[in-house]
Write a protein that holds these residues in place. Sequence first.
Motif, PDB file in Angstrom:
ATOM      1  N   LEU A  13     -11.878 -11.882  26.479  1.00 18.21           N
ATOM      2  CA  LEU A  13     -11.472 -11.898  25.081  1.00 18.21           C
ATOM      3  C   LEU A  13     -10.016 -11.515  24.921  1.00 18.21           C
ATOM      4  O   LEU A  13      -9.656 -10.678  24.134  1.00 18.21           O
ATOM      5  CB  LEU A  13     -12.351 -10.945  24.261  1.00 18.21           C
ATOM      6  CG  LEU A  13     -13.695 -11.534  23.873  1.00 18.21           C
ATOM      7  CD1 LEU A  13     -14.579 -10.475  23.261  1.00 18.21           C
ATOM      8  CD2 LEU A  13     -13.522 -12.665  22.887  1.00 18.21           C
ATOM      9  N   HIS A  95      -8.579  -2.258  18.427  1.00 21.03           N
ATOM     10  CA  HIS A  95      -9.619  -2.114  19.448  1.00 21.03           C
ATOM     11  C   HIS A  95      -8.967  -2.285  20.818  1.00 21.03           C
ATOM     12  O   HIS A  95      -7.743  -2.389  20.908  1.00 21.03           O
ATOM     13  CB  HIS A  95     -10.785  -3.093  19.230  1.00 21.03           C
ATOM     14  CG  HIS A  95     -10.438  -4.542  19.284  1.00 21.03           C
ATOM     15  ND1 HIS A  95      -9.635  -5.151  18.363  1.00 21.03           N
ATOM     16  CD2 HIS A  95     -10.775  -5.524  20.176  1.00 21.03           C
ATOM     17  CE1 HIS A  95      -9.510  -6.437  18.665  1.00 21.03           C
ATOM     18  NE2 HIS A  95     -10.184  -6.684  19.773  1.00 21.03           N
ATOM     19  N   HIS A  97      -9.123  -4.630  23.325  1.00 24.49           N
ATOM     20  CA  HIS A  97      -8.872  -5.894  24.031  1.00 24.49           C
ATOM     21  C   HIS A  97      -7.372  -6.100  24.301  1.00 24.49           C
ATOM     22  O   HIS A  97      -6.533  -5.748  23.467  1.00 24.49           O
ATOM     23  CB  HIS A  97      -9.427  -7.072  23.235  1.00 24.49           C
ATOM     24  CG  HIS A  97     -10.926  -7.153  23.297  1.00 24.49           C
ATOM     25  ND1 HIS A  97     -11.693  -7.624  22.262  1.00 24.49           N
ATOM     26  CD2 HIS A  97     -11.780  -6.806  24.282  1.00 24.49           C
ATOM     27  CE1 HIS A  97     -12.978  -7.575  22.619  1.00 24.49           C
ATOM     28  NE2 HIS A  97     -13.043  -7.077  23.839  1.00 24.49           N
ATOM     29  N   ASP A  99      -5.307  -8.487  24.138  1.00 25.73           N
ATOM     30  CA  ASP A  99      -4.424  -9.207  23.209  1.00 25.73           C
ATOM     31  C   ASP A  99      -4.018  -8.357  22.000  1.00 25.73           C
ATOM     32  O   ASP A  99      -3.250  -8.814  21.150  1.00 25.73           O
ATOM     33  CB  ASP A  99      -5.047 -10.544  22.762  1.00 25.73           C
ATOM     34  CG  ASP A  99      -6.465 -10.413  22.274  1.00 25.73           C
ATOM     35  OD1 ASP A  99      -7.182  -9.489  22.693  1.00 25.73           O
ATOM     36  OD2 ASP A  99      -6.877 -11.261  21.451  1.00 25.73           O
ATOM     37  N   HIS A 100      -4.506  -7.124  21.934  1.00 29.17           N
ATOM     38  CA  HIS A 100      -4.122  -6.212  20.848  1.00 29.17           C
ATOM     39  C   HIS A 100      -3.353  -4.997  21.352  1.00 29.17           C
ATOM     40  O   HIS A 100      -2.858  -4.213  20.537  1.00 29.17           O
ATOM     41  CB  HIS A 100      -5.377  -5.763  20.074  1.00 29.17           C
ATOM     42  CG  HIS A 100      -6.110  -6.916  19.468  1.00 29.17           C
ATOM     43  ND1 HIS A 100      -6.026  -7.243  18.132  1.00 29.17           N
ATOM     44  CD2 HIS A 100      -6.904  -7.867  20.033  1.00 29.17           C
ATOM     45  CE1 HIS A 100      -6.747  -8.334  17.901  1.00 29.17           C
ATOM     46  NE2 HIS A 100      -7.294  -8.736  19.043  1.00 29.17           N
ATOM     47  N   HIS A 221     -17.263  -6.248  16.512  1.00 30.62           N
ATOM     48  CA  HIS A 221     -16.644  -6.996  17.613  1.00 30.62           C
ATOM     49  C   HIS A 221     -16.653  -6.141  18.885  1.00 30.62           C
ATOM     50  O   HIS A 221     -16.884  -6.645  19.976  1.00 30.62           O
ATOM     51  CB  HIS A 221     -15.226  -7.359  17.181  1.00 30.62           C
ATOM     52  CG  HIS A 221     -14.412  -8.083  18.190  1.00 30.62           C
ATOM     53  ND1 HIS A 221     -14.664  -9.373  18.576  1.00 30.62           N
ATOM     54  CD2 HIS A 221     -13.332  -7.692  18.913  1.00 30.62           C
ATOM     55  CE1 HIS A 221     -13.768  -9.746  19.480  1.00 30.62           C
ATOM     56  NE2 HIS A 221     -12.956  -8.741  19.714  1.00 30.62           N
ATOM     57  N   ASP A 240     -10.264  -7.655  15.083  1.00 28.73           N
ATOM     58  CA  ASP A 240     -11.163  -8.779  15.349  1.00 28.73           C
ATOM     59  C   ASP A 240     -12.517  -8.664  14.656  1.00 28.73           C
ATOM     60  O   ASP A 240     -13.420  -9.471  14.920  1.00 28.73           O
ATOM     61  CB  ASP A 240     -11.345  -8.967  16.864  1.00 28.73           C
ATOM     62  CG  ASP A 240     -10.098  -9.558  17.488  1.00 28.73           C
ATOM     63  OD1 ASP A 240      -9.150  -9.864  16.744  1.00 28.73           O
ATOM     64  OD2 ASP A 240     -10.068  -9.722  18.722  1.00 28.73           O
TER      65      ASP A 240
HETATM   66 ZN   LIG Z   1     -10.816  -8.641  20.457  1.00 29.39          ZN
END
Ligand SMILES: [Zn+2]
Length: 359
Positions: A13, A95, A97, A99-100, A221, A240
């Motif tokens: 993700l 959160h 993941h 990409d954050h 999520h 997300d």
């Molecule tokens: Zn995410």
Amino acid sequence: MLLARLCLVVLFLSSPLAVLGQTPKFELVKVAEGVYACIRTEPPGLTVNANSVFIINRDDVIVVDTTLTPGTAREELAALRKLTGKPVRYVINTHWHDDHIMGNEVYRTAFPGADFIAHAQTREYLPTTGLRNRQQAMAADGYPGFIAALKKSLEENRNFSGAQMDEEERRTYASDIRIAERYMRENPTAQVVLPTITLEDHLTLYRGDRVIEILSLGRGHTSGDIVVRLPQEGIVITGDLVIWPVPYVGTPQSHPGEWGLALEKLIALKPNVIIPGHGQVLRDDSYLKLMARLFASVKEQVSAAVARGEKLEEVRRSVKLDEFQKQFAGDSHIRNDIFRIYVIGPAIAAAFNDATSKP
Ligand SMILES: [Zn+2]
């Protein structure tokens, strides 16, 4: 075979893009005085980069989420520097993941006094599950395999279902390749910056006249989702918990049943402006309601199937999400693939986990 690889990528993700010298792939959208959303302009794909938000206060700046790679974060920071010379005081990660969070190091370097705020679960996940996911993403059958498979598809002009590709699929596969290549180029040496402040429930910041609420609305999520709310401006920054145009669900990290309830709480806040983790700025709650109905239906159908004694493979056959698929994906081939890969498979499995693992 390819599908299996793509499903593996689902677990991460994560994702990004923008090759050196290429135009940065985001659009700066002003949503209120001093509040700017960096909306990623890559097409919604099999891998993605995430939106960020700048909240410029009287004396300082708050950044929400920092994109998938240090390079994409540097591009966004350059845009912030054009807006203000004020220092970044807080970085909030919605959160854990990649990409954050993978741009956190850029803000720590540029603003050594900045604090990093996230849910306590995010601090726990980053060096454990987050690290394992990152290692998987960088392994041969992670992003490198994903890149090779997409390149082969483009060469042969066949999508991974074997059908001839349309223009949207070609554009999206090419963008996904650039995102994955940038991940592989930048993230092996990137530093993960852990939260310096954590919360379980809520935290309120007061900066000049601005009030910034950081809220946990429950598991969705991930088990560490937080939402940033500007109550005076009617803005919510959802991470997300909201993903447009198709939600991305992970197994076992997502909790579809509780996700629907978290969305109900979000709707009850009556926001005028919704900045999702991925996708365009939303100006009403109709998409939130659609997502809430989807997850309520997944929970209800899976619970009923489990009550009938069905095993996971039987549940997969009995749960019907065709009507939702139409509403989320329409006629777009790639969006239908995203719905199958990121919703149908993992949402049913995650709901099954939750329905069968309760004490
Ligand atoms: Zn995410």
